[in-house]
Design a protein around this motif. Structure first.
Motif, PDB file in Angstrom:
ATOM      1  N   PHE A  53      51.871 -14.014 -21.331  1.00 11.33           N
ATOM      2  CA  PHE A  53      50.708 -14.573 -22.012  1.00 11.33           C
ATOM      3  C   PHE A  53      50.551 -13.865 -23.350  1.00 11.33           C
ATOM      4  N   SER A  54      50.198 -14.616 -24.401  1.00 14.81           N
ATOM      5  CA  SER A  54      50.090 -14.016 -25.737  1.00 14.81           C
ATOM      6  C   SER A  54      48.649 -13.845 -26.196  1.00 14.81           C
ATOM      7  N   ASP A  55      47.673 -14.339 -25.422  1.00 12.63           N
ATOM      8  CA  ASP A  55      46.282 -14.189 -25.847  1.00 12.63           C
ATOM      9  C   ASP A  55      45.361 -14.262 -24.630  1.00 12.63           C
ATOM     10  N   GLY A  56      44.068 -14.119 -24.885  1.00 12.46           N
ATOM     11  CA  GLY A  56      43.073 -14.224 -23.823  1.00 12.46           C
ATOM     12  C   GLY A  56      43.012 -12.997 -22.931  1.00 12.46           C
ATOM     13  N   ALA A  57      42.300 -13.143 -21.838  1.00 13.14           N
ATOM     14  CA  ALA A  57      42.074 -12.022 -20.916  1.00 13.14           C
ATOM     15  C   ALA A  57      43.353 -11.543 -20.242  1.00 13.14           C
ATOM     16  N   THR A  58      44.376 -12.412 -20.169  1.00 13.15           N
ATOM     17  CA  THR A  58      45.628 -12.042 -19.501  1.00 13.15           C
ATOM     18  C   THR A  58      46.736 -11.695 -20.499  1.00 13.15           C
ATOM     19  N   LYS A  59      46.380 -11.436 -21.751  1.00 12.98           N
ATOM     20  CA  LYS A  59      47.380 -11.101 -22.771  1.00 12.98           C
ATOM     21  C   LYS A  59      48.265  -9.957 -22.274  1.00 12.98           C
ATOM     22  N   GLY A  60      49.580 -10.173 -22.374  1.00 11.05           N
ATOM     23  CA  GLY A  60      50.539  -9.157 -21.953  1.00 11.05           C
ATOM     24  C   GLY A  60      50.976  -9.277 -20.505  1.00 11.05           C
ATOM     25  N   ASP A  61      50.264 -10.072 -19.695  1.00  8.19           N
ATOM     26  CA  ASP A  61      50.653 -10.274 -18.300  1.00  8.19           C
ATOM     27  C   ASP A  61      51.784 -11.305 -18.227  1.00  8.19           C
ATOM     28  N   VAL A  62      52.557 -11.240 -17.165  1.00  2.24           N
ATOM     29  CA  VAL A  62      53.664 -12.180 -16.979  1.00  2.24           C
ATOM     30  C   VAL A  62      53.110 -13.559 -16.610  1.00  2.24           C
ATOM     31  N   PHE A  63      53.550 -14.589 -17.338  1.00  3.97           N
ATOM     32  CA  PHE A  63      53.207 -15.987 -17.029  1.00  3.97           C
ATOM     33  C   PHE A  63      54.249 -16.562 -16.081  1.00  3.97           C
ATOM     34  N   LEU A  64      55.522 -16.464 -16.452  1.00  6.73           N
ATOM     35  CA  LEU A  64      56.622 -16.954 -15.623  1.00  6.73           C
ATOM     36  C   LEU A  64      57.773 -15.954 -15.666  1.00  6.73           C
ATOM     37  N   SER A  65      58.488 -15.846 -14.563  1.00  2.59           N
ATOM     38  CA  SER A  65      59.633 -14.950 -14.483  1.00  2.59           C
ATOM     39  C   SER A  65      60.815 -15.735 -13.921  1.00  2.59           C
ATOM     40  N   PHE A  66      61.956 -15.655 -14.602  1.00  2.00           N
ATOM     41  CA  PHE A  66      63.154 -16.393 -14.212  1.00  2.00           C
ATOM     42  C   PHE A  66      64.263 -15.407 -13.861  1.00  2.00           C
TER      43      PHE A  66
END
Length: 71
Positions: A5-18
């Protein structure tokens, strides 16, 4: 590889992992509260890949498909 994630409360958290293997198609899933994000990368050649998202949830129901070509 990972997408963050690049913004918001979850900025820096993983969105998807492949998990990158020799396969030409990679898939991943992300659950955001009650919304399911399913992502698919398909590597068509050394110069092209396709990214697809299917999003389903109580208030969401859409798909996005984008093809990327090296120029």
């Amino acid at each position: 590889f990972d997408i963050f994630f690049s913004d918001g409360a979850t900025k820096g958290d993983v969105f998807l992992s492949f998990a990158f293997t020799q396969a030409s198609i990679l898939t991943s899933h992300h659950l955001c509260i009650k919304d399911h994000y399913n992502a698919r990368f398909e590597f068509l050649s050394d110069n092209e890949f396709e990214l697809s998202f299917n999003v389903m949830g109580p208030k969401k129901d859409y798909s996005i498909q984008t093809q990327f070509t090296r120029i």
